[in-house]
Design a protein around this motif. Structure first.
Motif, PDB file in Angstrom:
ATOM      1  N   SER A  82      16.808 -84.688 -26.038  1.00 10.19           N
ATOM      2  CA  SER A  82      17.494 -83.637 -25.295  1.00 10.19           C
ATOM      3  C   SER A  82      17.032 -82.258 -25.745  1.00 10.19           C
ATOM      4  O   SER A  82      16.973 -81.314 -24.958  1.00 10.19           O
ATOM      5  N   LEU A  83      16.688 -82.113 -27.039  1.00 13.64           N
ATOM      6  CA  LEU A  83      16.268 -80.816 -27.563  1.00 13.64           C
ATOM      7  C   LEU A  83      14.928 -80.374 -26.995  1.00 13.64           C
ATOM      8  O   LEU A  83      14.654 -79.176 -26.897  1.00 13.64           O
ATOM      9  N   VAL A  84      14.090 -81.309 -26.588  1.00 10.91           N
ATOM     10  CA  VAL A  84      12.782 -80.927 -26.052  1.00 10.91           C
ATOM     11  C   VAL A  84      12.767 -80.936 -24.530  1.00 10.91           C
ATOM     12  O   VAL A  84      11.716 -80.946 -23.911  1.00 10.91           O
ATOM     13  N   GLY A  85      13.952 -80.941 -23.924  1.00  8.44           N
ATOM     14  CA  GLY A  85      14.031 -80.749 -22.490  1.00  8.44           C
ATOM     15  C   GLY A  85      14.021 -81.995 -21.650  1.00  8.44           C
ATOM     16  O   GLY A  85      14.022 -81.915 -20.422  1.00  8.44           O
ATOM     17  N   LEU A  86      14.011 -83.184 -22.285  1.00  9.08           N
ATOM     18  CA  LEU A  86      13.983 -84.400 -21.490  1.00  9.08           C
ATOM     19  C   LEU A  86      15.277 -84.633 -20.739  1.00  9.08           C
ATOM     20  O   LEU A  86      15.330 -85.444 -19.823  1.00  9.08           O
ATOM     21  N   VAL A  87      16.359 -83.918 -21.116  1.00  9.50           N
ATOM     22  CA  VAL A  87      17.626 -84.098 -20.419  1.00  9.50           C
ATOM     23  C   VAL A  87      17.508 -83.725 -18.944  1.00  9.50           C
ATOM     24  O   VAL A  87      18.258 -84.190 -18.104  1.00  9.50           O
ATOM     25  N   ALA A  88      16.551 -82.840 -18.640  1.00  4.47           N
ATOM     26  CA  ALA A  88      16.351 -82.448 -17.241  1.00  4.47           C
ATOM     27  C   ALA A  88      15.843 -83.610 -16.403  1.00  4.47           C
ATOM     28  O   ALA A  88      15.966 -83.606 -15.181  1.00  4.47           O
ATOM     29  N   ASN A  89      15.254 -84.606 -17.065  1.00  7.18           N
ATOM     30  CA  ASN A  89      14.740 -85.769 -16.353  1.00  7.18           C
ATOM     31  C   ASN A  89      15.436 -87.046 -16.794  1.00  7.18           C
ATOM     32  O   ASN A  89      14.820 -88.106 -16.855  1.00  7.18           O
ATOM     33  N   THR A 108      34.861 -88.564  -7.463  1.00  8.18           N
ATOM     34  CA  THR A 108      33.745 -89.179  -6.741  1.00  8.18           C
ATOM     35  C   THR A 108      32.815 -88.102  -6.185  1.00  8.18           C
ATOM     36  O   THR A 108      31.590 -88.234  -6.249  1.00  8.18           O
ATOM     37  N   ALA A 109      33.388 -87.029  -5.667  1.00 11.00           N
ATOM     38  CA  ALA A 109      32.561 -85.919  -5.160  1.00 11.00           C
ATOM     39  C   ALA A 109      31.802 -85.248  -6.296  1.00 11.00           C
ATOM     40  O   ALA A 109      30.628 -84.863  -6.135  1.00 11.00           O
ATOM     41  N   MET A 110      32.444 -85.110  -7.453  1.00 11.58           N
ATOM     42  CA  MET A 110      31.765 -84.520  -8.616  1.00 11.58           C
ATOM     43  C   MET A 110      30.572 -85.373  -9.034  1.00 11.58           C
ATOM     44  O   MET A 110      29.490 -84.855  -9.340  1.00 11.58           O
ATOM     45  N   ILE A 111      30.785 -86.690  -9.063  1.00 11.28           N
ATOM     46  CA  ILE A 111      29.706 -87.605  -9.444  1.00 11.28           C
ATOM     47  C   ILE A 111      28.573 -87.551  -8.419  1.00 11.28           C
ATOM     48  O   ILE A 111      27.393 -87.614  -8.770  1.00 11.28           O
ATOM     49  N   GLY A 112      28.934 -87.418  -7.148  1.00 13.83           N
ATOM     50  CA  GLY A 112      27.907 -87.290  -6.108  1.00 13.83           C
ATOM     51  C   GLY A 112      27.011 -86.081  -6.337  1.00 13.83           C
ATOM     52  O   GLY A 112      25.787 -86.158  -6.177  1.00 13.83           O
ATOM     53  N   ARG A 113      27.618 -84.969  -6.731  1.00 12.20           N
ATOM     54  CA  ARG A 113      26.817 -83.768  -7.015  1.00 12.20           C
ATOM     55  C   ARG A 113      25.945 -83.970  -8.254  1.00 12.20           C
ATOM     56  O   ARG A 113      24.814 -83.473  -8.319  1.00 12.20           O
ATOM     57  N   PHE A 114      26.456 -84.697  -9.239  1.00 11.68           N
ATOM     58  CA  PHE A 114      25.663 -85.006 -10.438  1.00 11.68           C
ATOM     59  C   PHE A 114      24.449 -85.849 -10.070  1.00 11.68           C
ATOM     60  O   PHE A 114      23.336 -85.596 -10.549  1.00 11.68           O
ATOM     61  N   LEU A 115      24.633 -86.852  -9.228  1.00  9.21           N
ATOM     62  CA  LEU A 115      23.521 -87.725  -8.843  1.00  9.21           C
ATOM     63  C   LEU A 115      22.489 -86.983  -8.003  1.00  9.21           C
ATOM     64  O   LEU A 115      21.298 -87.325  -8.025  1.00  9.21           O
ATOM     65  N   THR A 116      22.920 -85.971  -7.257  1.00 10.14           N
ATOM     66  CA  THR A 116      21.968 -85.138  -6.519  1.00 10.14           C
ATOM     67  C   THR A 116      21.086 -84.358  -7.484  1.00 10.14           C
ATOM     68  O   THR A 116      19.875 -84.209  -7.273  1.00 10.14           O
ATOM     69  N   LEU A 117      21.687 -83.883  -8.576  1.00 12.68           N
ATOM     70  CA  LEU A 117      20.935 -83.145  -9.587  1.00 12.68           C
ATOM     71  C   LEU A 117      20.031 -84.064 -10.410  1.00 12.68           C
ATOM     72  O   LEU A 117      18.979 -83.635 -10.890  1.00 12.68           O
ATOM     73  N   HIS A 118      20.465 -85.304 -10.590  1.00  9.22           N
ATOM     74  CA  HIS A 118      19.739 -86.257 -11.443  1.00  9.22           C
ATOM     75  C   HIS A 118      19.525 -87.564 -10.668  1.00  9.22           C
ATOM     76  O   HIS A 118      20.207 -88.566 -10.904  1.00  9.22           O
ATOM     77  N   PRO A 119      18.581 -87.582  -9.738  1.00 13.30           N
ATOM     78  CA  PRO A 119      18.402 -88.750  -8.856  1.00 13.30           C
ATOM     79  C   PRO A 119      17.962 -90.024  -9.564  1.00 13.30           C
ATOM     80  O   PRO A 119      18.047 -91.102  -8.974  1.00 13.30           O
ATOM     81  N   LYS A 120      17.491 -89.929 -10.802  1.00 11.35           N
ATOM     82  CA  LYS A 120      17.097 -91.132 -11.535  1.00 11.35           C
ATOM     83  C   LYS A 120      18.268 -91.782 -12.268  1.00 11.35           C
ATOM     84  O   LYS A 120      18.111 -92.834 -12.876  1.00 11.35           O
ATOM     85  N   MET A 121      19.424 -91.146 -12.196  1.00 15.02           N
ATOM     86  CA  MET A 121      20.603 -91.665 -12.885  1.00 15.02           C
ATOM     87  C   MET A 121      21.329 -92.692 -12.023  1.00 15.02           C
ATOM     88  O   MET A 121      21.231 -92.685 -10.796  1.00 15.02           O
ATOM     89  N   GLU A 122      22.090 -93.571 -12.693  1.00 14.57           N
ATOM     90  CA  GLU A 122      22.991 -94.504 -12.028  1.00 14.57           C
ATOM     91  C   GLU A 122      24.363 -94.391 -12.691  1.00 14.57           C
ATOM     92  O   GLU A 122      24.465 -94.213 -13.907  1.00 14.57           O
ATOM     93  N   ALA A 276      21.831 -89.031 -24.227  1.00  6.35           N
ATOM     94  CA  ALA A 276      21.618 -87.766 -23.517  1.00  6.35           C
ATOM     95  C   ALA A 276      22.181 -87.839 -22.102  1.00  6.35           C
ATOM     96  O   ALA A 276      22.732 -86.863 -21.587  1.00  6.35           O
ATOM     97  N   ARG A 277      22.060 -88.991 -21.458  1.00  4.54           N
ATOM     98  CA  ARG A 277      22.556 -89.114 -20.089  1.00  4.54           C
ATOM     99  C   ARG A 277      24.089 -89.049 -20.041  1.00  4.54           C
ATOM    100  O   ARG A 277      24.661 -88.487 -19.111  1.00  4.54           O
ATOM    101  N   THR A 278      24.753 -89.626 -21.062  1.00 10.99           N
ATOM    102  CA  THR A 278      26.210 -89.539 -21.114  1.00 10.99           C
ATOM    103  C   THR A 278      26.645 -88.105 -21.365  1.00 10.99           C
ATOM    104  O   THR A 278      27.586 -87.608 -20.741  1.00 10.99           O
ATOM    105  N   ARG A 279      25.952 -87.422 -22.278  1.00  8.99           N
ATOM    106  CA  ARG A 279      26.285 -86.019 -22.542  1.00  8.99           C
ATOM    107  C   ARG A 279      26.060 -85.174 -21.302  1.00  8.99           C
ATOM    108  O   ARG A 279      26.825 -84.249 -21.014  1.00  8.99           O
ATOM    109  N   ALA A 280      24.996 -85.455 -20.555  1.00  9.19           N
ATOM    110  CA  ALA A 280      24.719 -84.680 -19.344  1.00  9.19           C
ATOM    111  C   ALA A 280      25.833 -84.851 -18.315  1.00  9.19           C
ATOM    112  O   ALA A 280      26.268 -83.880 -17.686  1.00  9.19           O
ATOM    113  N   LEU A 281      26.311 -86.091 -18.144  1.00  7.49           N
ATOM    114  CA  LEU A 281      27.405 -86.330 -17.207  1.00  7.49           C
ATOM    115  C   LEU A 281      28.680 -85.637 -17.680  1.00  7.49           C
ATOM    116  O   LEU A 281      29.383 -84.999 -16.884  1.00  7.49           O
TER     117      LEU A 281
END
Length: 302
Positions: A82-89, A108-122, A276-281
Motif C-alpha cells: 500500500s505504501l508504494v501505491g499498489l492500493v490504487a490497483n 449497497t450503493a456505497m459498495i457499488g461506488r467502491f467497485l466502480t473505483l476498484h473494478p478488480k475488487m470483489e 490493503a483491499r480491506t483497508r481500502a474498503l
C-alpha cells in the motif's frame, strides 16, 4: 508474490477455516492445491504445522507459533504494497457483513461506488441482523449498529444511527398521539429484541421512557411491518422507515423529542492481518458515512 508468501496465505486460510476444503473455497483454489501448498510449506520449514486425523484438523505447537508470525508477516507485506501505491490497483475479495436494513437503504450503493473505483475488487456481502463471528465465518470486516459487547474485537466508530419513533396513522387516530415521552407508558410500544436498550427508550433531553407492549421481534423488517399494520409504536433507525414515512403509511411520533442515536462501528478481527483491499474498503465507507446526514457523526437537523 513469491511461493512462500502464497503458502503462508494458504496456511492462514486453513488455520482460520479449520479445514482444507473450506479454505480452498475461500482462497479460490482446489482442495488438492491447497493441501500441496501446506505440505510444501511444512517441508520448507522442516516441521509439521497441522495435526491431521480423519475427523479433525488442529494446529501443532509449532503451527500455533508460525500462525502468529505469519499474520505479522502478511500484514507487513500488505502495508508495504500500500505504501508504494499498489492500493490504487487493489484486487481480490473482501468478505463483509452488515445489517440487512442498512445494506438495503445505504451500504449497497456505497459498495457499488467502491467497485466502480476498484473494478478488480470483489465483495462478498453477508447480511445478518445477528452478530456473525468474524473468525469462524471467515469475515474480513463487519459493520455493526449499537453498543459492542466483545472487547476482543478491533473496533472503529464510523457513524451514528439516528433513531425515530413511528406509528401508523390509524393506530394514532385510535389511541391518541403522545405529547411527551412519559405518555408512551399508555401505549403499545413494540420491542426490537436485538437492541440492548430493550424497553428503556432514552432521549437526548435526558428523559427516559420505560415502555411495554404485546409484540416483539428480532427483525427490523418485522418491526416495520408491525408498525404499518397498526399493532403499536416502534422505534428504530430512521433509514428503516424512510419509504413508509414518504408514503404516509407511518408518521413520526414525538417529533420534538429525539431518541439517543446508536453508534455504528467497523469491526476487524484482532488476530488477523488487515489486507490493503480491506483497508481500502473501510476507508471508502468512512468517507461515505461522513457524507450521509443520517449516518454522519456531525450534527443533524431533520
Amino acid at each position: 508474490m513469491n511461493e512462500v508468501s502464497i503458502w503462508m496465505r494458504s496456511f492462514v486460510a486453513v488455520a482460520n477455516a479449520g479445514s482444507f476444503s473450506a479454505a480452498a473455497g475461500q482462497v479460490g483454489v482446489t482442495q488438492s492445491t491447497i493441501s500441496k501448498q501446506i505440505v510444501a510449506l511444512e517441508r520448507h520449514l522442516g516441521t509439521q504445522l497441522f495435526r491431521r486425523t480423519t475427523r479433525s484438523l488442529a494446529l501443532t505447537a509449532d503451527g500455533m507459533l508460525f500462525y502468529e508470525g505469519a499474520l505479522r508477516a502478511l500484514a507487513a507485506i500488505d502495508e508495504a504494497e500500500s505504501l508504494v501505491g499498489l492500493v490504487a490497483n487493489i484486487q481480490g475479495i473482501v468478505r463483509l457483513t452488515c445489517p440487512l436494513s442498512l445494506a438495503e437503504s445505504r451500504m449497497t450503493a456505497m459498495i457499488g461506488r467502491f467497485l466502480t473505483l476498484h473494478p478488480k475488487m470483489e465483495i462478498d456481502l453477508q447480511l445478518s441482523d445477528h452478530a456473525l463471528n468474524l473468525v469462524s465465518d471467515n469475515l474480513d470486516l463487519a459493520i455493526r449498529v449499537g453498543q459492542l459487547g466483545d472487547s476482543r474485537l478491533t473496533a472503529r466508530k464510523i457513524g451514528l444511527a439516528r433513531r425515530i419513533i413511528v406509528a401508523a396513522p390509524a393506530y394514532l387516530d385510535r389511541y391518541g398521539r403522545p405529547d411527551t415521552p412519559s405518555d408512551l407508558r399508555h401505549h403499545n410500544c413494540m420491542s426490537y429484541t436485538l437492541l440492548s436498550a430493550g424497553a428503556r427508550w432514552q432521549f437526548t433531553s435526558g428523559d427516559v421512557a420505560m415502555v411495554s407492549g404485546n409484540f416483539r421481534t428480532d427483525s427490523p423488517h418485522g418491526l416495520r411491518a408491525a408498525a404499518v399494520a397498526g399493532i403499536g409504536i416502534a422505534a428504530n433507525a430512521r433509514w428503516l422507515f424512510d419509504d413508509e414515512l414518504a408514503s404516509g403509511a407511518l408518521e413520526i411520533v414525538l417529533p420534538d423529542h429525539e431518541l439517543k442515536s446508536m453508534p455504528i462501528h467497523a469491526i476487524l478481527p484482532s488476530s488477523r492481518f488487515v489486507s490493503a483491499r480491506t483497508r481500502a474498503l473501510l476507508d471508502h465507507l468512512v468517507r461515505e458515512f461522513a457524507l450521509d446526514p443520517l449516518l454522519s457523526t456531525a450534527s443533524y437537523s431533520p
